[in-house]
Design a protein around this motif. Structure first.
Motif, PDB file in Angstrom:
ATOM      1  N   SER A  30      67.373  27.088  84.123  1.00  0.00           N
ATOM      2  CA  SER A  30      67.337  28.137  85.152  1.00  0.00           C
ATOM      3  C   SER A  30      68.261  27.791  86.314  1.00  0.00           C
ATOM      4  CB  SER A  30      65.902  28.325  85.638  1.00  0.00           C
ATOM      5  OG  SER A  30      65.105  28.791  84.593  1.00  0.00           O
ATOM      6  N   TYR A  72      59.540  29.870  76.955  1.00  0.00           N
ATOM      7  CA  TYR A  72      59.278  30.064  78.376  1.00  0.00           C
ATOM      8  C   TYR A  72      59.305  28.709  79.077  1.00  0.00           C
ATOM      9  CZ  TYR A  72      57.623  34.788  77.358  1.00  0.00           C
ATOM     10  OH  TYR A  72      57.541  36.093  76.977  1.00  0.00           O
ATOM     11  N   ALA A  73      59.625  28.726  80.332  1.00  0.00           N
ATOM     12  CA  ALA A  73      59.560  27.505  81.138  1.00  0.00           C
ATOM     13  C   ALA A  73      58.108  27.031  81.160  1.00  0.00           C
ATOM     14  CB  ALA A  73      60.055  27.774  82.554  1.00  0.00           C
ATOM     15  N   LEU A  74      57.919  25.725  81.229  1.00  0.00           N
ATOM     16  CA  LEU A  74      56.570  25.162  81.176  1.00  0.00           C
ATOM     17  C   LEU A  74      55.663  25.683  82.293  1.00  0.00           C
ATOM     18  CD1 LEU A  74      57.387  21.478  80.214  1.00  0.00           C
ATOM     19  CD2 LEU A  74      56.522  23.297  78.747  1.00  0.00           C
ATOM     20  N   ASP A  75      56.240  25.951  83.447  1.00  0.00           N
ATOM     21  CA  ASP A  75      55.419  26.410  84.570  1.00  0.00           C
ATOM     22  C   ASP A  75      55.195  27.921  84.556  1.00  0.00           C
ATOM     23  OD1 ASP A  75      57.903  26.518  87.240  1.00  0.00           O
ATOM     24  OD2 ASP A  75      58.034  27.004  85.120  1.00  0.00           O
ATOM     25  N   PHE A  76      55.703  28.619  83.548  1.00  0.00           N
ATOM     26  CA  PHE A  76      55.562  30.074  83.482  1.00  0.00           C
ATOM     27  C   PHE A  76      54.084  30.483  83.476  1.00  0.00           C
ATOM     28  CE2 PHE A  76      56.973  34.291  82.697  1.00  0.00           C
ATOM     29  CZ  PHE A  76      56.029  34.863  81.855  1.00  0.00           C
ATOM     30  N   TRP A  77      53.264  29.750  82.730  1.00  0.00           N
ATOM     31  CA  TRP A  77      51.858  30.093  82.603  1.00  0.00           C
ATOM     32  C   TRP A  77      50.971  29.290  83.559  1.00  0.00           C
ATOM     33  CZ3 TRP A  77      51.419  34.339  79.959  1.00  0.00           C
ATOM     34  CH2 TRP A  77      52.315  34.618  78.945  1.00  0.00           C
ATOM     35  N   ALA A  78      51.546  28.575  84.503  1.00  0.00           N
ATOM     36  CA  ALA A  78      50.787  27.661  85.358  1.00  0.00           C
ATOM     37  C   ALA A  78      49.654  28.355  86.100  1.00  0.00           C
ATOM     38  CB  ALA A  78      51.719  26.971  86.345  1.00  0.00           C
ATOM     39  N   GLU A  79      49.869  29.551  86.600  1.00  0.00           N
ATOM     40  CA  GLU A  79      48.847  30.248  87.384  1.00  0.00           C
ATOM     41  C   GLU A  79      48.080  31.278  86.551  1.00  0.00           C
ATOM     42  OE1 GLU A  79      49.535  27.893  90.383  1.00  0.00           O
ATOM     43  OE2 GLU A  79      48.082  29.490  90.584  1.00  0.00           O
ATOM     44  N   ARG A  87      40.923  30.395  85.216  1.00  0.00           N
ATOM     45  CA  ARG A  87      42.194  29.686  85.379  1.00  0.00           C
ATOM     46  C   ARG A  87      42.239  28.447  84.493  1.00  0.00           C
ATOM     47  NH1 ARG A  87      44.392  29.170  91.175  1.00  0.00           N
ATOM     48  NH2 ARG A  87      45.460  31.014  90.504  1.00  0.00           N
ATOM     49  N   PRO A  90      46.155  22.539  84.865  1.00  0.00           N
ATOM     50  CA  PRO A  90      47.585  22.253  84.740  1.00  0.00           C
ATOM     51  C   PRO A  90      47.884  21.188  83.721  1.00  0.00           C
ATOM     52  CG  PRO A  90      46.743  21.542  86.895  1.00  0.00           C
ATOM     53  CD  PRO A  90      45.617  22.175  86.152  1.00  0.00           C
TER      54      PRO A  90
END
Length: 90
Positions: A30, A72-79, A87, A90
């Motif tokens: 990115s 997808y980027a690893l942090d895409f699903w973080a939230e 929830r 992490p």
């Protein structure tokens, strides 16, 4: 060459540019400049659609949308919240 031909050539060029930019994003991640180019490309595509409407060029009922195959980027699903579980950790 008709206006329809010119608009189709422009659309073809935008699709080719999008494929190249997606390949760059896949290789570089990115990177800010690649993301900015992708945003610019989306604005160009929107402007082209408006122009086609203004001059009365009709496109088929379906428009080709390129969806990249990369992960997808690893942090895409973080939230994200899983349905029924709340929830995720992490």
């Amino acid at each position: 060459m008709t206006i329809s031909d010119e608009l189709e050539r422009t659309r073809t060029a935008l699709v080719a540019l999008e494929k190249s930019l997606v390949a760059l994003r896949n290789r570089l991640g990115s990177h800010l400049d690649v993301l900015r180019l992708l945003d610019d490309l989306e604005r160009c595509a929107a402007d082209l659609r408006r122009l086609e409407q203004q001059v009365g060029v009709r496109r088929g009922p379906h428009e080709l949308v390129v969806i990249p195959d990369d992960d997808y980027a690893l942090d895409f699903w973080a939230e994200a919240e899983q349905e029924g579980l709340g929830r995720t950790a992490p």
